[in-house]
Enzyme design. Structure first.
Site, PDB file in Angstrom:
ATOM      1  N   ARG A 115     104.153  45.653 -75.656  1.00  0.00           N
ATOM      2  CA  ARG A 115     105.238  44.710 -75.416  1.00  0.00           C
ATOM      3  C   ARG A 115     104.842  43.285 -75.832  1.00  0.00           C
ATOM      4  O   ARG A 115     105.630  42.541 -76.401  1.00  0.00           O
ATOM      5  CB  ARG A 115     105.630  44.742 -73.940  1.00  0.00           C
ATOM      6  CG  ARG A 115     106.808  43.828 -73.605  1.00  0.00           C
ATOM      7  CD  ARG A 115     107.193  43.922 -72.131  1.00  0.00           C
ATOM      8  NE  ARG A 115     107.960  42.751 -71.759  1.00  0.00           N
ATOM      9  CZ  ARG A 115     107.722  41.972 -70.713  1.00  0.00           C
ATOM     10  NH1 ARG A 115     106.722  42.255 -69.908  1.00  0.00           N
ATOM     11  NH2 ARG A 115     108.477  40.921 -70.463  1.00  0.00           N
ATOM     12  N   HIS A 119     106.868  41.162 -78.567  1.00  0.00           N
ATOM     13  CA  HIS A 119     107.513  39.881 -78.277  1.00  0.00           C
ATOM     14  C   HIS A 119     106.934  38.744 -79.106  1.00  0.00           C
ATOM     15  O   HIS A 119     107.642  37.782 -79.421  1.00  0.00           O
ATOM     16  CB  HIS A 119     107.392  39.570 -76.788  1.00  0.00           C
ATOM     17  CG  HIS A 119     108.370  40.323 -75.961  1.00  0.00           C
ATOM     18  ND1 HIS A 119     108.984  39.790 -74.843  1.00  0.00           N
ATOM     19  CD2 HIS A 119     108.864  41.579 -76.088  1.00  0.00           C
ATOM     20  CE1 HIS A 119     109.807  40.686 -74.326  1.00  0.00           C
ATOM     21  NE2 HIS A 119     109.731  41.788 -75.065  1.00  0.00           N
ATOM     22  N   HIS A 242     110.606  52.799 -76.333  1.00  0.00           N
ATOM     23  CA  HIS A 242     110.922  52.985 -74.914  1.00  0.00           C
ATOM     24  C   HIS A 242     110.426  54.321 -74.383  1.00  0.00           C
ATOM     25  O   HIS A 242     110.671  54.650 -73.225  1.00  0.00           O
ATOM     26  CB  HIS A 242     112.432  52.847 -74.701  1.00  0.00           C
ATOM     27  CG  HIS A 242     112.836  51.435 -74.421  1.00  0.00           C
ATOM     28  ND1 HIS A 242     114.137  51.037 -74.310  1.00  0.00           N
ATOM     29  CD2 HIS A 242     112.095  50.319 -74.219  1.00  0.00           C
ATOM     30  CE1 HIS A 242     114.187  49.736 -74.050  1.00  0.00           C
ATOM     31  NE2 HIS A 242     112.953  49.283 -74.007  1.00  0.00           N
ATOM     32  N   TRP A 258     111.542  55.047 -68.564  1.00  0.00           N
ATOM     33  CA  TRP A 258     112.505  55.752 -69.411  1.00  0.00           C
ATOM     34  C   TRP A 258     112.164  57.248 -69.527  1.00  0.00           C
ATOM     35  O   TRP A 258     113.045  58.054 -69.778  1.00  0.00           O
ATOM     36  CB  TRP A 258     112.501  55.161 -70.810  1.00  0.00           C
ATOM     37  CG  TRP A 258     113.146  53.830 -70.946  1.00  0.00           C
ATOM     38  CD1 TRP A 258     114.468  53.565 -71.233  1.00  0.00           C
ATOM     39  CD2 TRP A 258     112.517  52.544 -70.848  1.00  0.00           C
ATOM     40  NE1 TRP A 258     114.686  52.211 -71.302  1.00  0.00           N
ATOM     41  CE2 TRP A 258     113.506  51.557 -71.065  1.00  0.00           C
ATOM     42  CE3 TRP A 258     111.207  52.140 -70.587  1.00  0.00           C
ATOM     43  CZ2 TRP A 258     113.222  50.195 -71.045  1.00  0.00           C
ATOM     44  CZ3 TRP A 258     110.935  50.774 -70.564  1.00  0.00           C
ATOM     45  CH2 TRP A 258     111.931  49.831 -70.787  1.00  0.00           C
TER      46      TRP A 258
END
Length: 360
Positions: A115, A119, A242, A258
């Protein structure tokens, strides 16, 4: 419970690996990975994406391999340039730390490292040429305080001892190498890595709002990804990240994983999206879906958008049916994402590095 989860995840990581990943790694040895799982705090727009052979599959199947004889213009303390072997050492140090420090979500820091890399890269704007992984500007306010980056201090802090041990590597390269390592150590595809990012100061921080909003539909998804230069196929492949990680109520407001194996990289996100029956979760948080059967999994409105849109759904169905295709496309798309806006030296396109996973 946490110990059981970590044991199960370790067993999966060491006993199973999709065919596409296994063959390239063997070939490499012979010849020589969201959406955001925990977005902004309450009151901010919710970001949902952090997450996207031989050496690696890139683009239309081209294979690249970096040889130790080739060097990069990255000076180390002794004045020498960093080589493939130097970066492999850093990769191994990250992987070792991932194995030893298993006190984070579901027993692994790997999803939050992915992540962070996502980002750092996903702020790129092709029209202005601003943003992207070159600079590691999330070290500074206001970018570190953007709602979409809530919780990413955990990933940055995790990598800080690596930076201290190998000060010659830029934060920008380290964060991306951490994402590459995370994907591969979670049994994901081989992802090529090209060093050359340099760190910048706070003047290069990007404005808030450049990352996807979890509560929005397909029009918003396309607007965000088209701004970076991705097509529909690449968008769906990247959303497949995900498969790993989870949302946190204390960060994004959303809550839950998820998939049933949130530290193992597979195409399960697509399978579950199509095969399970989803319903609105009845709770005091933002609108999200839960699986009707166990009520232990979740999907975000932005996730559901890719099966509500016919063009997106076509790729969801293909990736659900073919894990190798998903791995191939994800490797190419996430490699592209990680390189957006980086001024690599001319002639380095065919000199990407690929690293041997420690659990291969």
């Amino acid at each position: 419970m946490a110990a059981t989860t970590r044991t199960f995840a370790r067993a999966l990581r060491t006993s199973t690996r999709p065919a596409l990943a296994a063959v390239p790694r063997a070939a490499f040895r012979q010849g020589g990975q969201r959406f955001n799982s925990s977005g902004p705090s309450s009151g901010s727009k919710i970001n949902w994406l952090w997450a996207s052979v031989g050496a690696a599959v890139v683009g239309g199947g081209a294979v690249y391999q970096f040889t130790p004889k080739e060097t990069w213009t990255k000076l180390k303390k002794d004045g020498s340039t960093a080589t493939f072997k130097d970066y492999q050492v850093v990769y191994n140090a990250i992987a070792k730390r991932l194995e030893e420090d298993d006190e984070y979500d579901d027993g692994s820091y790997a999803p939050v490292l992915l992540r962070l890399a996502w980002h750092a890269s996903g702020t790129y704007d092709k029209e202005t040429g601003t943003g992207g992984s070159n600079g590691a500007t999330m070290r500074f306010n206001p970018e570190s305080g953007h709602g979409a980056n809530a919780g990413l201090n955990a990933a940055r802090d995790f990598l800080e001892p690596i930076k201290e041990a190998y000060p010659w590597i830029s934060y920008s390269d380290l964060w991306i190498l951490g994402g590459v390592c995370a994907i591969q150590e979670m049994q994901g595809p081989i992802v090529p890595f090209r060093p050359g990012r340099s760190d910048r100061d706070m003047s290069a921080c990007t404005p808030d709002g450049r990352l996807p909003d979890a509560s929005q539909g397909q029009d918003h998804v396309r607007k965000i990804f088209y701004r970076m230069g991705f097509n529909d196929r690449e968008i769906v492949a990247l959303i497949g990240a995900h498969a790993v990680g989870r949302c946190h109520k204390t960060r994004s407001g959303y809550d839950g994983p998820w998939t049933f194996s949130p530290t193992v990289f597979t195409n399960d996100f697509f399978k579950l999206l199509l095969d399970e029956k989803w319903q609105w979760k009845k709770w005091d948080g933002p609108k999200q879906y839960e699986d009707k059967k166990t009520k232990s999994l979740m999907m975000l409105p932005g996730d559901m958008a890719i099966i509500e849109d016919k063009k997106f759904k076509e790729w969801v169905e293909k990736y659900a049916a073919d894990n190798d295709l998903f791995f191939s496309d994800f490797s190419a798309a996430v490699s592209k994402l990680f390189e957006l806006g980086v001024p690599f030296p001319q002639g380095s396109e065919d000199k990407k590095m690929t690293f041997t996973p420690t659990n291969a």
